[in-house]
Structures are given as structure tokens and as C-alpha cells.
Design an enzyme around this catalytic site. Structure first.
Site, short mmCIF file in Angstrom:
data_model
loop_
_atom_site.label_atom_id
_atom_site.label_comp_id
_atom_site.label_asym_id
_atom_site.label_seq_id
_atom_site.Cartn_x
_atom_site.Cartn_y
_atom_site.Cartn_z
N HIS A 1 -11.36 4.60 7.75
CA HIS A 1 -10.19 4.58 6.87
C HIS A 1 -10.42 5.44 5.62
CE1 HIS A 1 -8.25 1.36 9.14
NE2 HIS A 1 -7.18 1.59 8.41
N GLN B 1 0.81 -1.22 0.00
CA GLN B 1 0.00 0.00 0.00
C GLN B 1 0.84 1.27 0.00
OE1 GLN B 1 -3.13 0.36 2.85
NE2 GLN B 1 -4.25 -1.39 2.08
N TYR C 1 -13.50 -2.82 2.19
CA TYR C 1 -12.04 -2.90 2.20
C TYR C 1 -11.41 -2.25 0.98
CZ TYR C 1 -13.32 -6.20 5.78
OH TYR C 1 -13.88 -6.78 6.89
N PRO D 1 -5.37 -6.37 4.67
CA PRO D 1 -5.77 -7.11 3.47
C PRO D 1 -4.88 -8.34 3.28
CG PRO D 1 -5.50 -4.77 3.01
CD PRO D 1 -4.92 -5.01 4.36
N ASP E 1 -11.48 2.51 0.73
CA ASP E 1 -10.45 3.51 1.04
C ASP E 1 -9.20 3.33 0.19
OD1 ASP E 1 -8.02 2.39 3.05
OD2 ASP E 1 -9.78 1.12 2.95
N GLN E 2 -8.96 2.10 -0.29
CA GLN E 2 -7.73 1.86 -1.06
C GLN E 2 -7.72 2.60 -2.39
OE1 GLN E 2 -6.06 -2.25 -1.04
NE2 GLN E 2 -7.88 -2.80 0.15
#
Length: 405
Positions: free
Chosen positions: A358, A141, A332, A168, A335-336
Site C-alpha cells: 500500500h 480516506q 497501517y 482501518p 501509507d496513510q
């Protein structure tokens, strides 16, 4: 530390207020030191990862204070966080100060062309090692936003935990993040598993290969949910653990779906080969795919106080929750994608469920460091029972600052 606060959702009122308060933001002075308070919002490693990646990309001198102040155990840098900072520093060069275990403050003055020393036959080759069971995917990340904007392909090895709690998993990255990133942002990120690493032993190894962004990162428009066409997954055990544990996880998950009206669900049970994992571990991941190509997933990793049946039913219930909100991404992935929406050129929009803490954190630092303005609003076309929102932004149109070799 990643998933533990994923379940802290913002209320509708909080989300609307956040949208109203998003006044015009501009990029900071790139020649002056920018100070990030690491205790804000999520208050954990995500602040560190996001801010450090932006600093490397924009050559923004940065000071991050109160690192992981929102975490128990004293906060500060742990092996995994230190490995991420060191990896990015090795790629972009510059001056990294006070990067040591348990440090609560770091300063970073990014460099220019250090990546060239890591290039072999036209490909950047590098390694990041958490030296513990710390998550390999959290190393990815912090590294990935930098890697895709280098002018060369990359091939990197990351070592640590591949299936760690509160982070993750490599399975999620390979089957959800990577294909959706390629489809919607137009950049190939290939991930593969060499060795599984479970807590507390670690020892996992993954390989990540990237192609460089061509000119600009494409904006994303992910708003058409479609209909659910497939639900399946994998329950596995490794090391000395018997196969029946995986079978019980799978059966419990399938029964939970059946009780909620989902009849065609098949989850594979597997004993991981010794060549891939020698440590004891249990894991289940369940995927749902839609007619428009959306992919959702949920997972659980074995814990001492939970039965196989608990793990299977919890994973199923979580996925059902994500399918019921009417969005196009699960909690999940939500926010990524924020950092890439901020960096893209053009207008990006995703349809999602309730914002997580997040995501709010990712939006805050994107606005502060990329100078973009996010908008969050309830979906006007949502169906009865949906709890979905549009996250929108006009990206900054980032262009790489590194020259080609």
C-alpha cells in the site's frame, strides 16, 4: 480490501531499487486528461482513493481504468467506492462519468466552487453513505485530503461499517490517526462514533469534523521512536454475544505479551451498549505508546472460523512485530501519511518498518500526480535487530484552489 495486502512487504532489495529508480518527477499537464491504471501495484481501492483525491485537489482531469483489477469477485466499483467518488464529486463539482456499480472505468473533470452550496452557517455539511457494511474509514480516506483544504470548517457524516475487515477501524482513526495527524501535520481532524457497524449488517455512523489548513500543510518529521511506556487496549462484544468472549480475547492477548517479555499490559473487556451497537460483533484493538508520543496499534474483528483466543493472540503478535522493527509508525499508518507528506510544504521524513505494498502504491501515485520525488533508504542508525527505513520527500507545497466565501 485494505488490510488484506498490508502484509505483503517489500524486500530490502525491492526498496533500494525503488529508491534508485525514483528519478525526477514533475506534475502532469493540469489541462490534459491523465490516465491511471487501476491494476498497478496494490491494484485495489487505494488507487481509486488516492488518484481521485489528487484530481479533486489539483483540478486534474482524470481517467481511472481497470478499477480494482487486482481484486477477486470481478473488481470494479462497489457501493463503498461509489459512495466515496460521489461524495468528493458533490463537494468539488464537475463532471463524473461512468460512476456506477461494477464499472471498471471512470472519468472525472473536477469543478470549482460547488462546495459553497453545502455550507451552512459557515460550515460545510455533507454525508457519505456506503449503503452496506463497507468501511466508513475508507470513505474518509478519499474525502479527507479534500476537506482539509477547503476554506471552511467541515462537519460530515459517514455511514457504513465502522469495524470492517481489511480496513482501518473507527477506533484506530480516533486513537492513532487523528492525534498523530494533529501533532505532526498541524491540522485538527476530530472523529467520533455514533453507531457501530459490523459486517454484514453495517449501520455504523461516524462524524468527522475538520478545520481548514492555514496557508500550507506543515511537513512531518517523525524519526524519534523513544521507549515503550504503555500498552493497553479494548476487547468488546456487541448485540447478543456474551461478555466472556471479550474477556477471552483480552486474556489471550495479555498472555501473548507476557510470553514475549511485556509484563504490564491491561486490556479492557466491554459489552457495547445497545444504544451504540445492536448488531452482533466482536473486536479487539491494542495500543502501544512511546516516550516521544509515537502510537502503534493492531486489531482483529471476529470471524466464524477463529476463536476468541485466536483473535487476541493474533492482534498481540502483530503489534509486537510492529514494535520490533524500530520504526515510529505501524504498518497501517505508514501509507496513510504519504499523500499528506506529498502535499505539505517542506521536507518530510518518517521512520518506519518495511514498506508495505500500500505504501509503495501511495508513493507511486504521489510522484505521478503531485510531481514530488520520494526517497526510501535503510536507517543508518538502526539498532541490532531493527528493520527500519526513512521515507523522505520535499512536498509540493499545495495551496487550496478554492476561494473563501
Amino acid at each position: 480490501e485494505y488490510m488484506g495486502v498490508f502484509h505483503h512487504f517489500l524486500s530490502l532489495q525491492d526498496q533500494i531499487l525503488m529508491s534508485e529508480e525514483n528519478k525526477s518527477h514533475s506534475a502532469p499537464d493540469r489541462s490534459s486528461l491523465f490516465v491511471c491504471d487501476g491494476s498497478l501495484l496494490e491494484g485495489g481501492g487505494q488507487v481509486l482513493r488516492n488518484c481521485f483525491a489528487y484530481a479533486a485537489l489539483f483540478k486534474q482531469p482524470i481517467q481511472i481504468t481497470k478499477i480494482r483489477a487486482g481484486r477477486s469477485g470481478g473488481g470494479g466499483l462497489k457501493n463503498q467506492h461509489l459512495a466515496g467518488l460521489t461524495f468528493v464529486h458533490d463537494v468539488v463539482g464537475g463532471n463524473l462519468k461512468n460512476a456506477a456499480l461494477n464499472s471498471s472505468e471512470v472519468m472525472f473533470y473536477p469543478g470549482n466552487e460547488d462546495y459553497k452550496s453545502l455550507v451552512q452557517n459557515g460550515v460545510l455539511v455533507a454525508e457519505g453513505d456506503a449503503k452496506t457494511a463497507g468501511s466508513t474509514m475508507l470513505l474518509v480516506q478519499i474525502a479527507l485530503p479534500v476537506l482539509i483544504f477547503l476554506p471552511v470548517p467541515t462537519k460530515c457524516i459517514f455511514k457504513g461499517g465502522t469495524n470492517a475487515t481489511m480496513a482501518p477501524t473507527i477506533d484506530y482513526a480516533m486513537n492513532v490517526f487523528s492525534p498523530l495527524f494533529k501533532k505532526h501535520f498541524g491540522v485538527s481532524v476530530q472523529m467520533s462514533l455514533s453507531k457501530r457497524g459490523f459486517f454484514p449488517r453495517g449501520g455504523g455512523v461516524i462524524e468527522v469534523s475538520t478545520d481548514p489548513v492555514t496557508d500550507y500543510l506543515a511537513p512531518i518529521n517523525l524519526v524519534d521512536r523513544g521507549e515503550i511506556v504503555e500498552i493497553g487496549g479494548l476487547a468488546l462484544v456487541s448485540g447478543r454475544l456474551p461478555l466472556h468472549i471479550a474477556q477471552r480475547m483480552a486474556s489471550s492477548a495479555e498472555q501473548t505479551f507476557k510470553h514475549n517479555g511485556y509484563k504490564r499490559v491491561k486490556i479492557e473487556s466491554r459489552l457495547e451498549s445497545a444504544s451504540v451497537s445492536q448488531s452482533d460483533g466482536t473486536f479487539i484493538i491494542i495500543y502501544a505508546k512511546t516516550s516521544t508520543g509515537c502510537i502503534f496499534a493492531s486489531s482483529r474483528i471476529g470471524e466464524r472460523k477463529k476463536t476468541a483466543e485466536d483473535l487476541g493472540s493474533e492482534a498481540a503478535e502483530e503489534l509486537i512485530t510492529n514494535l520490533n522493527h524500530g520504526g515510529c509508525v505501524d504498518e497501517y499508518l505508514q501509507d496513510q501519511f504519504i499523500i499528506y507528506m506529498a502535499l505539505a510544504k517542506g521536507f518530510s521524513r518518517i521512520r518506519t518498518g518495511p514498506l508495505t505494498l500500500h505504501t509503495q502504491t501511495a508513493i507511486h501515485w504521489a510522484q505521478q500526480l503531485a510531481g514530488v520525488n520520494f526517497k526510501v533508504a535503510p536507517c543508518p542508525d538502526k539498532k541490532k535487530g531493527d528493520d527500519c527505513y526513512f521515507i523522505e520527500v520535499e512536498g509540493c507545497g499545495y495551496q487550496r484552489r478554492w476561494k473563501s466565501i
